[in-house]
Structure formats: C-alpha cells, structure tokens
Scaffold this motif. Structure first.
Motif, PDB file in Angstrom:
ATOM      1  N   ARG A 151       1.019  -1.179   0.114  1.00 20.90           N
ATOM      2  CA  ARG A 151      -0.124  -0.181   0.004  1.00 20.90           C
ATOM      3  C   ARG A 151       0.830   1.187  -0.173  1.00 20.90           C
ATOM      4  O   ARG A 151       0.632   2.277  -0.592  1.00 20.90           O
ATOM      5  CB  ARG A 151      -1.063  -0.120   1.354  1.00 20.90           C
ATOM      6  N   TYR A 152       1.972   1.304   0.817  1.00 24.99           N
ATOM      7  CA  TYR A 152       2.616   2.382   0.892  1.00 24.99           C
ATOM      8  C   TYR A 152       4.021   2.511   0.413  1.00 24.99           C
ATOM      9  O   TYR A 152       4.826   3.476   0.256  1.00 24.99           O
ATOM     10  CB  TYR A 152       2.704   2.840   2.704  1.00 24.99           C
ATOM     11  N   GLU A 153       4.548   1.235   0.000  1.00 25.03           N
ATOM     12  CA  GLU A 153       5.879   1.012  -0.474  1.00 25.03           C
ATOM     13  C   GLU A 153       7.070   1.751   0.151  1.00 25.03           C
ATOM     14  O   GLU A 153       7.797   2.389  -0.268  1.00 25.03           O
ATOM     15  CB  GLU A 153       5.877   1.507  -1.949  1.00 25.03           C
ATOM     16  N   GLU A 154       6.800   1.798   1.653  1.00 24.62           N
ATOM     17  CA  GLU A 154       7.945   2.055   2.628  1.00 24.62           C
ATOM     18  C   GLU A 154       8.375   1.097   3.557  1.00 24.62           C
ATOM     19  O   GLU A 154       7.486   0.300   3.713  1.00 24.62           O
ATOM     20  CB  GLU A 154       7.707   3.425   2.973  1.00 24.62           C
ATOM     21  N   LEU A 155       9.439   1.469   4.318  1.00 25.34           N
ATOM     22  CA  LEU A 155       9.560   0.268   5.258  1.00 25.34           C
ATOM     23  C   LEU A 155       8.492   0.194   6.239  1.00 25.34           C
ATOM     24  O   LEU A 155       8.020   0.948   6.685  1.00 25.34           O
ATOM     25  CB  LEU A 155      10.888   0.961   6.067  1.00 25.34           C
ATOM     26  N   VAL A 156       8.461  -0.990   6.864  1.00 25.94           N
ATOM     27  CA  VAL A 156       7.444  -1.561   7.637  1.00 25.94           C
ATOM     28  C   VAL A 156       7.896  -2.218   8.677  1.00 25.94           C
ATOM     29  O   VAL A 156       8.624  -3.293   8.337  1.00 25.94           O
ATOM     30  CB  VAL A 156       6.369  -2.284   6.818  1.00 25.94           C
ATOM     31  N   VAL A 157       7.508  -2.194   9.920  1.00 29.45           N
ATOM     32  CA  VAL A 157       7.797  -3.072  11.189  1.00 29.45           C
ATOM     33  C   VAL A 157       6.788  -3.627  11.668  1.00 29.45           C
ATOM     34  O   VAL A 157       5.608  -2.863  11.835  1.00 29.45           O
ATOM     35  CB  VAL A 157       8.819  -2.005  12.115  1.00 29.45           C
ATOM     36  N   ALA A 158       6.763  -4.721  12.268  1.00 33.36           N
ATOM     37  CA  ALA A 158       5.705  -5.279  13.290  1.00 33.36           C
ATOM     38  C   ALA A 158       5.766  -4.518  14.569  1.00 33.36           C
ATOM     39  O   ALA A 158       6.874  -4.383  15.072  1.00 33.36           O
ATOM     40  CB  ALA A 158       5.910  -6.740  13.263  1.00 33.36           C
ATOM     41  N   LEU A 159       4.635  -4.187  15.105  1.00 35.32           N
ATOM     42  CA  LEU A 159       4.579  -3.769  16.532  1.00 35.32           C
ATOM     43  C   LEU A 159       3.937  -4.498  17.468  1.00 35.32           C
ATOM     44  O   LEU A 159       2.807  -5.080  17.104  1.00 35.32           O
ATOM     45  CB  LEU A 159       4.042  -2.552  16.415  1.00 35.32           C
ATOM     46  N   GLU A 160       4.135  -4.555  18.604  1.00 39.78           N
ATOM     47  CA  GLU A 160       3.421  -5.166  19.799  1.00 39.78           C
ATOM     48  C   GLU A 160       3.569  -4.271  20.999  1.00 39.78           C
ATOM     49  O   GLU A 160       4.656  -3.501  21.218  1.00 39.78           O
ATOM     50  CB  GLU A 160       4.253  -6.515  19.866  1.00 39.78           C
ATOM     51  N   GLU A 161       2.488  -4.438  21.673  1.00 40.88           N
ATOM     52  CA  GLU A 161       2.236  -3.551  22.997  1.00 40.88           C
ATOM     53  C   GLU A 161       2.882  -4.632  24.244  1.00 40.88           C
ATOM     54  O   GLU A 161       2.525  -5.643  24.073  1.00 40.88           O
ATOM     55  CB  GLU A 161       0.628  -3.419  23.187  1.00 40.88           C
ATOM     56  N   VAL A 162       3.761  -4.024  24.985  1.00 43.85           N
ATOM     57  CA  VAL A 162       4.210  -4.594  25.944  1.00 43.85           C
ATOM     58  C   VAL A 162       4.081  -3.727  27.281  1.00 43.85           C
ATOM     59  O   VAL A 162       3.888  -2.343  27.112  1.00 43.85           O
ATOM     60  CB  VAL A 162       5.825  -4.916  25.771  1.00 43.85           C
ATOM     61  N   PRO A 163       4.062  -4.360  28.449  1.00 46.48           N
ATOM     62  CA  PRO A 163       4.064  -3.384  29.584  1.00 46.48           C
ATOM     63  C   PRO A 163       5.419  -2.580  29.689  1.00 46.48           C
ATOM     64  O   PRO A 163       6.501  -2.834  29.168  1.00 46.48           O
ATOM     65  CB  PRO A 163       4.277  -4.586  30.915  1.00 46.48           C
ATOM     66  N   MET A 164       5.085  -1.312  30.375  1.00 44.14           N
ATOM     67  CA  MET A 164       6.118  -0.373  30.405  1.00 44.14           C
ATOM     68  C   MET A 164       7.645  -0.746  30.801  1.00 44.14           C
ATOM     69  O   MET A 164       8.801  -0.402  30.382  1.00 44.14           O
ATOM     70  CB  MET A 164       5.784   0.932  30.891  1.00 44.14           C
ATOM     71  N   GLU A 195      11.233   5.377  31.488  1.00 48.20           N
ATOM     72  CA  GLU A 195      11.078   7.054  31.818  1.00 48.20           C
ATOM     73  C   GLU A 195      11.346   7.733  30.486  1.00 48.20           C
ATOM     74  O   GLU A 195      10.437   8.803  30.137  1.00 48.20           O
ATOM     75  CB  GLU A 195      11.878   7.575  32.672  1.00 48.20           C
ATOM     76  N   GLN A 196      12.259   7.137  29.653  1.00 47.34           N
ATOM     77  CA  GLN A 196      12.503   7.760  28.267  1.00 47.34           C
ATOM     78  C   GLN A 196      11.523   7.261  27.245  1.00 47.34           C
ATOM     79  O   GLN A 196      11.844   7.855  26.038  1.00 47.34           O
ATOM     80  CB  GLN A 196      13.988   7.726  28.004  1.00 47.34           C
ATOM     81  N   ALA A 197      11.052   6.247  27.169  1.00 46.52           N
ATOM     82  CA  ALA A 197      10.342   5.287  26.266  1.00 46.52           C
ATOM     83  C   ALA A 197       9.133   6.416  25.819  1.00 46.52           C
ATOM     84  O   ALA A 197       8.285   7.015  26.444  1.00 46.52           O
ATOM     85  CB  ALA A 197       9.632   4.169  26.634  1.00 46.52           C
ATOM     86  N   PRO A 198       8.935   6.440  24.507  1.00 52.63           N
ATOM     87  CA  PRO A 198       7.652   7.333  23.794  1.00 52.63           C
ATOM     88  C   PRO A 198       6.588   6.594  23.853  1.00 52.63           C
ATOM     89  O   PRO A 198       5.516   7.549  23.613  1.00 52.63           O
ATOM     90  CB  PRO A 198       8.370   7.718  22.377  1.00 52.63           C
ATOM     91  N   SER A 199       6.629   5.284  23.999  1.00 55.06           N
ATOM     92  CA  SER A 199       5.209   4.539  24.090  1.00 55.06           C
ATOM     93  C   SER A 199       5.607   3.034  24.233  1.00 55.06           C
ATOM     94  O   SER A 199       6.669   2.719  24.942  1.00 55.06           O
ATOM     95  CB  SER A 199       4.747   4.533  22.626  1.00 55.06           C
ATOM     96  N   ASN A 200       4.496   2.264  24.315  1.00 52.79           N
ATOM     97  CA  ASN A 200       4.934   1.004  24.776  1.00 52.79           C
ATOM     98  C   ASN A 200       4.687  -0.017  23.628  1.00 52.79           C
ATOM     99  O   ASN A 200       4.514  -1.260  23.655  1.00 52.79           O
ATOM    100  CB  ASN A 200       3.863   0.246  25.900  1.00 52.79           C
ATOM    101  N   LEU A 201       5.071   0.645  22.471  1.00 51.49           N
ATOM    102  CA  LEU A 201       4.671  -0.208  21.199  1.00 51.49           C
ATOM    103  C   LEU A 201       6.099  -0.485  20.616  1.00 51.49           C
ATOM    104  O   LEU A 201       7.026   0.512  20.470  1.00 51.49           O
ATOM    105  CB  LEU A 201       4.077   0.655  19.943  1.00 51.49           C
ATOM    106  N   VAL A 202       6.582  -1.850  20.806  1.00 49.14           N
ATOM    107  CA  VAL A 202       8.130  -2.284  20.420  1.00 49.14           C
ATOM    108  C   VAL A 202       7.884  -3.213  19.315  1.00 49.14           C
ATOM    109  O   VAL A 202       6.959  -3.643  18.832  1.00 49.14           O
ATOM    110  CB  VAL A 202       8.617  -3.013  21.618  1.00 49.14           C
ATOM    111  N   ILE A 203       9.110  -2.964  18.516  1.00 49.45           N
ATOM    112  CA  ILE A 203       9.303  -3.792  17.293  1.00 49.45           C
ATOM    113  C   ILE A 203       9.299  -5.297  17.473  1.00 49.45           C
ATOM    114  O   ILE A 203       9.978  -5.772  18.286  1.00 49.45           O
ATOM    115  CB  ILE A 203      10.634  -3.342  16.484  1.00 49.45           C
ATOM    116  N   ALA A 204       8.609  -5.994  16.766  1.00 47.95           N
ATOM    117  CA  ALA A 204       8.300  -7.434  17.145  1.00 47.95           C
ATOM    118  C   ALA A 204       9.100  -8.287  16.124  1.00 47.95           C
ATOM    119  O   ALA A 204       8.353  -9.212  15.550  1.00 47.95           O
ATOM    120  CB  ALA A 204       6.647  -7.716  17.266  1.00 47.95           C
ATOM    121  N   SER A 205      10.091  -8.045  15.976  1.00 43.74           N
ATOM    122  CA  SER A 205      10.934  -9.272  15.250  1.00 43.74           C
ATOM    123  C   SER A 205      10.788  -9.234  13.836  1.00 43.74           C
ATOM    124  O   SER A 205      11.247 -10.420  13.164  1.00 43.74           O
ATOM    125  CB  SER A 205      10.988 -10.379  15.879  1.00 43.74           C
TER     126      SER A 205
END
Length: 289
Positions: A151-164, A195-205
């Motif tokens: 759809r976008y033809e740009e870099l894509v990463v998988a994201l997962e929500e984890v506890p902070m 404390e420095q994390a912008p969110s709890n969405l992390v790259i999921a491999s």
C-alpha cells in the motif's frame, strides 16, 4: 512486490548456555519442531519462496536440517511411516533456502548487510530466527506487513504492545495511527528506559525493508555494545523517507528467553491432540488443583 525473506540466525545464543555451546539456539525444539522451522513456515505461508539465512560459527545444524535426507526418507517410506515422512518433507520443492555466513558478530545491522547481493534492488522481509509469532488472523504476520508495504511502498515494522517495564528490551516507536492497526512512525528509540520510552509499542522481530537500507547500514556507526544496530540504520533512512508500523494481532514468543521458551513449549503441547489431556492432568497435579 516482496519476493524474498532474510532470516538472521548467527547469534551465539549466550542466554541458553550451556545448551547452545555446540547447538544453535534456533534449533532448540518447541515440542518436536525446531524454532527456526516455525519461522521458515511463516515466510512460506506469506507467499515467499526465496529465503536467505544468515548463519555463523556453530550453525551448521541449521543447514543440515533444511537439506534433504534421502536415506532417512527412504527408510521411513519403506517402513510405511507416512506421518514422520511428511514431517521431514514439510518444505515445498519450489521453496529455495540459501545460506551465507556472517564472519563475526557485529550486530543485526551488520548481519542484514550480508543479504545485499542476494536481494539486489528489491524490498525484502526480515524474520528473526529465534522468535515465533502467532496471529489471530488468517494472514501470517509477515503477510500482514507485506500488505502494508504494497500500500505505501516504504519500510514497515511489526509492532507489539508490552508493559512499560519491558520496553528497555526492545526498539520502541512513537507514531500516529492512520488506519486500522497501521501507524505512521515518527521516531524510533533503541532499548530506552521506561522513563524515556515514547510509548509501549515495540518492534516485534519482523520487518519489510527497502533495498536502500544497505546504504543506511554502511553509514551507521557502531551503537550499543559496539555493534551495528538495525534500528540506527532505520532511523538514518527515516530522515528522508516515511516508515510505517503494523500492530500485530497475536502473540510473540521470544524463544531466546528461557522462561518464554518453556511457556511456549507447554502452550504448543497443549494444542496437540496427542498430548493435551495427559499434559493438562499432569499440570493440575503439579499445582495441586
């Protein structure tokens, strides 16, 4: 169109010593199937038939596992053991698996660099060899990322929500949701403190990378641990290009972690008709309920 996958599997697996002194961590079985076979099957089920594995010292067993053993196949066929025969012939004949050696451990970014000649000027999927992703959708996670790339033809990463309290283990993204489970990424931070994390969405491999990532890797300076970090190369590429995240609908099993490995083995055994009842009864007895 994404036609090729790269599976980095060259790490020492130090978290699983002493088992991984001579045995690749990617070959440790979840019940009776090596971890890396689940990863390869995800790529195949996503429609990819050209797979490159990045391996290193002590990883020869991975090559042997994905090579045909005609003598064993003949014996199983002769004895009528069709179930076992099907298990070792699970990779279709039209799927081609290649190998290249990473000469020294210089990080994930450096490992990806070894795929340059194989993928050429094409986008490609990256699936980390010690992580299995289960999804609640019919499409495997890599296929979900491929659809976002289409759809976008740009870099894509998988994201997962984890506890902070777990964000310091991963690359963390800051972004804005622009479609169902699709985010436009604003920033990436490698292994920040909570404390420095912008969110709890992390790259999921899982990643879909454009061929320009190789130039970005060449320009990337060693980061944490003196290694070439893929996240740093992606940030460099992100200065001039958009990046997207695909929130996965499923579960990540980090099989490089001992406790997670044990949990995953039990979960997968409980899904099997030949083990479920007896294992459940044993677990009930073990916990006394």
């Amino acid at each position: 169109m994404v036609r090729k996958a790269v599976i980095p599997a060259a790490g020492f697996g130090t978290r699983f010593l002493p088992a991984t002194k001579s045995q690749p961590k990617e070959m440790l079985p979840v019940v009776d199937t090596p971890t890396i076979e689940y990863v390869v099957q995800e790529a195949i089920e996503s429609g990819i038939k050209d797979i490159l594995m990045i391996i290193g010292r002590g990883k020869r067993a991975i090559e042997e596992h994905f090579s045909r053993n005609y003598e064993l196949e003949a014996q199983l066929k002769e004895k009528g053991r069709t179930v076992e025969l099907a298990l070792i012939q699970s990779i279709p004949d039209d799927v081609h698996i290649h190998f290249v050696w990473q000469h020294e451990q210089n990080g994930l970014g450096d490992a990806i660099r070894y795929a340059r000649d194989h993928v050429g000027n094409e986008p490609f999927a990256v699936l980390l060899g010690d992580t299995v992703l289960e999804t609640n959708e019919q499409r495997p996670v890599t296929r979900q990322l491929m659809d976002v790339y289409d759809r976008y033809e740009e870099l894509v990463v998988a994201l997962e929500e984890v506890p902070m309290d777990r964000v310091s283990k991963y690359g963390v993204v800051d972004g804005k949701e622009i479609d169902t489970n699709v985010l436009l990424v604003h920033d990436l931070v490698e292994k920040p403190s909570p404390e420095q994390a912008p969110s709890n969405l992390v790259i999921a491999s899982r990643y879909i990378l454009p061929p320009e990532i190789f130039q970005a890797i060449d320009q990337t300076q060693p980061g944490k641990g003196g290694e070439i970090q893929l996240t740093d190369a992606m940030k460099l590429l992100h200065r001039d290009r958009a990046m997207y995240g695909c929130r996965i609908n499923g579960i990540r099993h980090d099989l490089g972690d001992k406790l997670e490995f044990l949990k995953t083995s039990i979960l997968y055994a409980l899904k099997r008709d030949d083990m479920r009842a007896e294992l459940k009864n044993w677990l009930k007895e073990l916990v006394g309920c």
